[in-house]
Enzyme design. Sequence first.
Site, PDB file in Angstrom:
ATOM      1  N   ASP A  32      10.904  -3.095   7.352  1.00 44.26           N
ATOM      2  CA  ASP A  32      11.563  -3.978   6.290  1.00 44.26           C
ATOM      3  C   ASP A  32      12.597  -2.930   5.540  1.00 44.26           C
ATOM      4  O   ASP A  32      13.617  -3.427   5.077  1.00 44.26           O
ATOM      5  CB  ASP A  32      10.690  -4.824   5.234  1.00 44.26           C
ATOM      6  CG  ASP A  32       9.497  -3.914   4.508  1.00 44.26           C
ATOM      7  OD1 ASP A  32       9.297  -2.718   5.529  1.00 44.26           O
ATOM      8  OD2 ASP A  32       8.962  -4.203   3.679  1.00 44.26           O
ATOM      9  N   SER A 123      -2.425  -9.882  -2.380  1.00 41.47           N
ATOM     10  CA  SER A 123      -3.116 -10.540  -3.401  1.00 41.47           C
ATOM     11  C   SER A 123      -2.020 -10.107  -4.642  1.00 41.47           C
ATOM     12  O   SER A 123      -1.975 -10.807  -5.492  1.00 41.47           O
ATOM     13  CB  SER A 123      -4.401 -10.069  -3.574  1.00 41.47           C
ATOM     14  OG  SER A 123      -4.550  -8.900  -4.005  1.00 41.47           O
ATOM     15  N   GLU A 156       6.887  -5.427  -9.738  1.00 36.21           N
ATOM     16  CA  GLU A 156       5.940  -4.590  -8.889  1.00 36.21           C
ATOM     17  C   GLU A 156       6.198  -3.007  -8.793  1.00 36.21           C
ATOM     18  O   GLU A 156       5.635  -2.202  -9.164  1.00 36.21           O
ATOM     19  CB  GLU A 156       5.197  -5.140  -7.639  1.00 36.21           C
ATOM     20  CG  GLU A 156       4.346  -4.243  -7.039  1.00 36.21           C
ATOM     21  CD  GLU A 156       3.340  -4.991  -6.175  1.00 36.21           C
ATOM     22  OE1 GLU A 156       3.476  -6.250  -5.891  1.00 36.21           O
ATOM     23  OE2 GLU A 156       2.664  -4.313  -5.099  1.00 36.21           O
ATOM     24  N   ASP A 168       6.540  -9.641   0.612  1.00 37.37           N
ATOM     25  CA  ASP A 168       5.392 -10.303   0.201  1.00 37.37           C
ATOM     26  C   ASP A 168       5.717 -11.313  -0.862  1.00 37.37           C
ATOM     27  O   ASP A 168       5.144 -12.560  -0.811  1.00 37.37           O
ATOM     28  CB  ASP A 168       4.418  -9.302  -0.504  1.00 37.37           C
ATOM     29  CG  ASP A 168       4.133  -8.159   0.379  1.00 37.37           C
ATOM     30  OD1 ASP A 168       4.224  -8.363   1.706  1.00 37.37           O
ATOM     31  OD2 ASP A 168       3.385  -7.104  -0.064  1.00 37.37           O
ATOM     32  N   TYR A 218       2.979   5.908   3.319  1.00 36.35           N
ATOM     33  CA  TYR A 218       3.989   4.902   3.333  1.00 36.35           C
ATOM     34  C   TYR A 218       5.149   5.795   2.721  1.00 36.35           C
ATOM     35  O   TYR A 218       6.020   5.824   3.543  1.00 36.35           O
ATOM     36  CB  TYR A 218       3.599   3.946   2.318  1.00 36.35           C
ATOM     37  CG  TYR A 218       4.474   3.052   2.195  1.00 36.35           C
ATOM     38  CD1 TYR A 218       4.950   1.942   3.028  1.00 36.35           C
ATOM     39  CD2 TYR A 218       5.368   2.946   1.016  1.00 36.35           C
ATOM     40  CE1 TYR A 218       5.638   0.828   2.837  1.00 36.35           C
ATOM     41  CE2 TYR A 218       6.493   2.147   0.882  1.00 36.35           C
ATOM     42  CZ  TYR A 218       6.776   1.169   1.673  1.00 36.35           C
ATOM     43  OH  TYR A 218       7.578   0.019   1.482  1.00 36.35           O
TER      44      TYR A 218
END
Length: 378
Positions: A32, A123, A156, A168, A218
Amino acid sequence: MQKFNQIFGEGKHPIRTFFAPGRVNLIGDHIDYNGGMVLPAAIHLGISAQVRERDDQIIRMRSNISEKRIEIDLTKAVEYNESAGWGNYPMGVIRLLQMTKMPIKGVDILFDSTLPVGSGLSSSAAIEVLTGYVLMTLAGYEVDRVAMALLCQKAENEFVGVNCGIMDQFAVAMGKAQHAIQLNCQTLDYQHIPFNIEGFKIVIMNSNKERELAASAYNERRASCEKALALIREKHDVPNLCEAEFPMIMECVKDPVLLSRARHVWWENQYVHEAIEALQDGDWQTLGESMDASHLSLTNDYEVSCDELDFLVDAARSVTGCVGARMTGAGFGGCVVALVHEEAINDFAEYVKKQYHKSTNLDTDIYVCEIVNGVEER
Ligand code: ADP
Ligand code: MG
């Protein structure tokens, strides 16, 4: 309703119920942020919110995952607060809505979840998008789902401080029952693709392994991809790593580690395209093969898998009726997704649970997925 009143007391307004799904990415991991395509689907596991309006400017929130009650005064700017823990996810969304000057109503919200927390099934995006959708709906807004997904991602990124991509929140907001979402994370071009592969189900296995390394790895992988792209750009004009041609990668990226990272990105993007075509043709064999190949690439070239995920993939693939399996999400823990024939599912679950426990001493949770709509009032 009884539980709601126990927690928040009686109130005169009706209680409404909303639901946001989690999501599973069928294929396309770690691309992505490299301009590639992903293929997530919204799943039946998710978070519900029971909601009752208030006549003041207070928001109170509770969740089944914590004893901590969050209380917010909307007349002030919401600020990040370490001790609010989980509350920072919805609070980030509320803060951004405040900044857009949307007239948010005071409300009591009780969250209840069937979605495992911190397992790579999003979540965090579910609670964000759910909060955004609830507050926009109560304010009387026709919700623009893509804009809302972007707002939640921003929350986020900037409020919670997690550097996630758009997949997401997009999947949670834009899911469609019985369809996967083909999404270009750079342009946000998307298409819903029917998931009807006769007789086959999507099965998720949670490794229940803590993802300790995930965040640092990451960032490291992202940096490697940026380096590889910079090297290619010294000689070629390419917008991102997914659009570099394979010979360009071979020509410009000599460091073996950078080369293997770039190789994953390039191949993974091919596998996604292969998988999309296979899904459109109802071709389970090719879809399964793409998933298998993707897992190998994530394991060997991108090195974001771990023993637990590899055990699950191996156990899954040794059952007749499972035609493809791969880790899904950032890696180092989290979940494996597999394509399994419905007649084999009982044997599959029994075998995988037993083998996994034997080799890791951990227990796996197995979910046979239904693909559902994005966030909605129920
Ligand atoms: P995931 O892969 O599940 O998105 P994250 O680490 O990104 O994992 O997000 C998990 C965090 O999201 C939790 O630590 C919690 O703060 C918040 N969260 C998730 N589900 C709930 C819930 N049902 N109630 C309250 N907070 C939740
Ligand atoms: Mg998350």
